[in-house]
Design a protein around this motif. Structure first.
Motif, short mmCIF file in Angstrom:
data_model
loop_
_atom_site.label_atom_id
_atom_site.label_comp_id
_atom_site.label_asym_id
_atom_site.label_seq_id
_atom_site.Cartn_x
_atom_site.Cartn_y
_atom_site.Cartn_z
N GLU A 1 -7.51 2.42 -3.79
CA GLU A 1 -6.76 2.19 -5.01
C GLU A 1 -5.91 0.64 -4.93
O GLU A 1 -6.26 -0.27 -5.72
CB GLU A 1 -5.92 3.00 -5.57
N TRP A 2 -5.23 0.65 -3.68
CA TRP A 2 -4.63 -0.67 -3.57
C TRP A 2 -5.56 -1.88 -3.11
O TRP A 2 -5.26 -3.03 -3.86
CB TRP A 2 -3.74 -0.39 -1.94
N TRP B 1 0.82 -1.18 -0.04
CA TRP B 1 0.07 0.03 -0.19
C TRP B 1 1.00 1.04 -0.05
O TRP B 1 0.52 2.33 -0.51
CB TRP B 1 -0.95 0.00 1.21
N GLN C 1 -6.89 -2.94 -6.75
CA GLN C 1 -6.16 -3.85 -7.37
C GLN C 1 -6.01 -5.19 -6.92
O GLN C 1 -5.64 -6.03 -7.87
CB GLN C 1 -4.59 -3.03 -7.31
N SER D 1 -5.62 6.35 -1.69
CA SER D 1 -4.84 5.23 -1.84
C SER D 1 -5.22 3.94 -1.40
O SER D 1 -4.64 2.87 -2.18
CB SER D 1 -3.35 5.72 -1.56
N PHE E 1 1.46 2.75 -3.32
CA PHE E 1 0.12 3.56 -3.76
C PHE E 1 0.05 4.94 -2.95
O PHE E 1 -0.24 6.14 -3.58
CB PHE E 1 -1.07 3.05 -3.59
N ASN F 1 2.60 7.51 -4.20
CA ASN F 1 2.25 7.97 -5.52
C ASN F 1 1.32 9.06 -5.37
O ASN F 1 1.11 9.79 -6.20
CB ASN F 1 1.84 6.89 -6.26
N SER F 2 0.57 8.85 -4.35
CA SER F 2 -0.66 10.12 -4.00
C SER F 2 -0.16 11.00 -3.46
O SER F 2 -0.95 11.89 -3.15
CB SER F 2 -1.91 9.13 -3.52
#
Length: 404
Positions: A387-388, A335, A391, A384, A338, A341-342
């Motif tokens: 998003e994790w 995680w 995925q 995030s 992610f 990245n955010s």
């Protein structure tokens, strides 16, 4: 060149936190760092420090530009003696708590000795296990601190040389050891003959009732070495703290300090003494506690939402700088990619465990960023995280399809 290195060098490793942060770079221009366990910038006493430094530089004496004694300068020893209500014979000044941990290890640990830790603890302490080739044991932690029953069961089977513990607002779990457990732990130290290294940098940031230290509860001062630092309550740059221990230990610690850094900076010691010798210091600590409690409450509100929506769990800290959170949702080091990245960074729980292991927990430090940054960071954490998880769900669906 490796053949020149000592065994100590070969056994010394990069801390898990540093390794994880090396892989958590973010390109977002306004990152939010829930990873940084530092005092808030608003609380740094810049004006007071400016005045103190000026007053010292205006003194006729230039002793603060010289070396000092390994034990510490007389004015600071005197102030600490009064504040801690103990003879100066029991005090030595350190260059921060990390030095206190290292000197304590040198004092008592030999290769192959067994040391016990809380199941999650300060990453630097774990480095001792590698440097000194120790047998290390983890004791489970409950909402009110170390599981003392589990420790006692272990002691009935295994002898330990030392136990390292952060009893107040533990880093990373935020737990505070109850008074009942403190008394029992000191009793066990005498019963099973081991030394407690009590690392206590967050004691002055406990929001409500502060329990007596293990050192205070030790009737003979023979089983506890107590470490304190001013890094969290004045500024880390001063690198100044102190050890409380039996004079027998203090004399030996002074000898180790002589060969480590000779002395803690006399100038920094003078600054700390000026900062803490009056009632203004008590007022400053009260202000800091109120400030961090507000930030803790803001974090609590966010975590309550995440608990309701995603099943996260956490224990509300009694003070300090950290919340310890369990996502119950897989390895949070995945995680972290992610999240970075955010534009938000945290410390995965594996950084505080003895072994690198899959971990669903993470440390959220609420002290460093301002409140508006916190709200932005909370939004990024949630986005995030989703998003994790999405995925992971997609990966699992594909695996199922491949096996049909």
């Amino acid at each position: 060149m490796k053949h020149f290195l000592s065994n100590l060098s070969l056994n010394t490793r990069q801390t898990a936190i540093d390794s994880l942060m090396d892989n958590a770079a973010t390109t977002v221009p306004d990152p939010v760092y829930f990873s940084i366990g530092l005092p808030n910038r608003e609380l740094l006493p810049k004006r007071q420090l400016h005045e103190v430094y000026n007053s010292i530089f205006n003194l006729k004496s230039d002793s603060h530009f010289n070396y000092g004694g390994s034990k510490g300068i007389a004015p600071l020893l005197s102030t600490i003696s009064k504040r801690e209500n103990i003879s100066q014979d029991y005090i030595m000044i350190t260059t921060g708590n990390t030095q206190g941990v290292e000197l304590s290890a040198r004092l008592v640990l030999n290769t192959g000795d067994t040391i016990a830790f809380e199941s999650y603890t300060y990453a630097i302490a774990h480095s001792l296990t590698h440097q000194y080739s120790l047998n290390a044991l983890e004791i489970p932690v409950e909402a009110d601190g170390m599981n003392i029953e589990a420790l006692e069961q272990l002691l009935q089977k295994t002898a330990i040389k030392a136990l390292y513990i952060i009893p107040n607002a533990n880093n990373p779990t935020g737990t505070t050891l109850s008074l009942k457990k403190r008394k029992k732990l000191v009793d066990l130290a005498y019963q099973y003959n081991f030394l407690i290294i009590e690392d206590d940098p967050y004691r002055d940031l406990i929001f409500d009732t502060r329990f007596p230290s293990l050192f205070e509860l030790d009737p003979y001062k023979e089983k506890v070495i107590y470490l304190y630092s001013f890094s969290k309550t004045i500024a880390p740059t001063l690198r100044t703290g102190f050890i409380l221990a039996h004079p027998f230990y203090i004399k030996k610690l002074e000898q180790f300090k002589q060969t480590t850094d000779s002395c803690t900076s006399p100038l920094n010691q003078m600054v700390v003494n000026e900062m803490i010798k009056t009632e203004d210091w008590d007022n400053s600590l009260e202000k800091q506690r109120a400030f961090y409690e507000t930030k803790k409450d803001l974090t609590k509100k966010f975590l309550s939402k995440m608990a309701d929506m995603y099943g996260w769990t956490s224990n509300e800290p009694a003070g300090g700088l950290f919340y310890w959170v369990d996502t119950h949702a897989g390895d949070v080091t995945e995680w972290l990619r992610f999240a970075a990245n955010s534009g938000v960074i945290f410390i995965p729980g594996s950084a505080f465990a003895l072994d690198d292991q899959t971990n669903t927990k993470f440390r959220l430090c609420y002290s460093y960023v301002d409140n508006q940054e916190m709200i932005k960071g909370f939004t990024r954490l949630e986005e995030s995280f989703l998003e994790w998880q999405n995925q992971n769900t997609t990966k699992n669906i594909k695996k199922i399809q491949q096996n049909i």
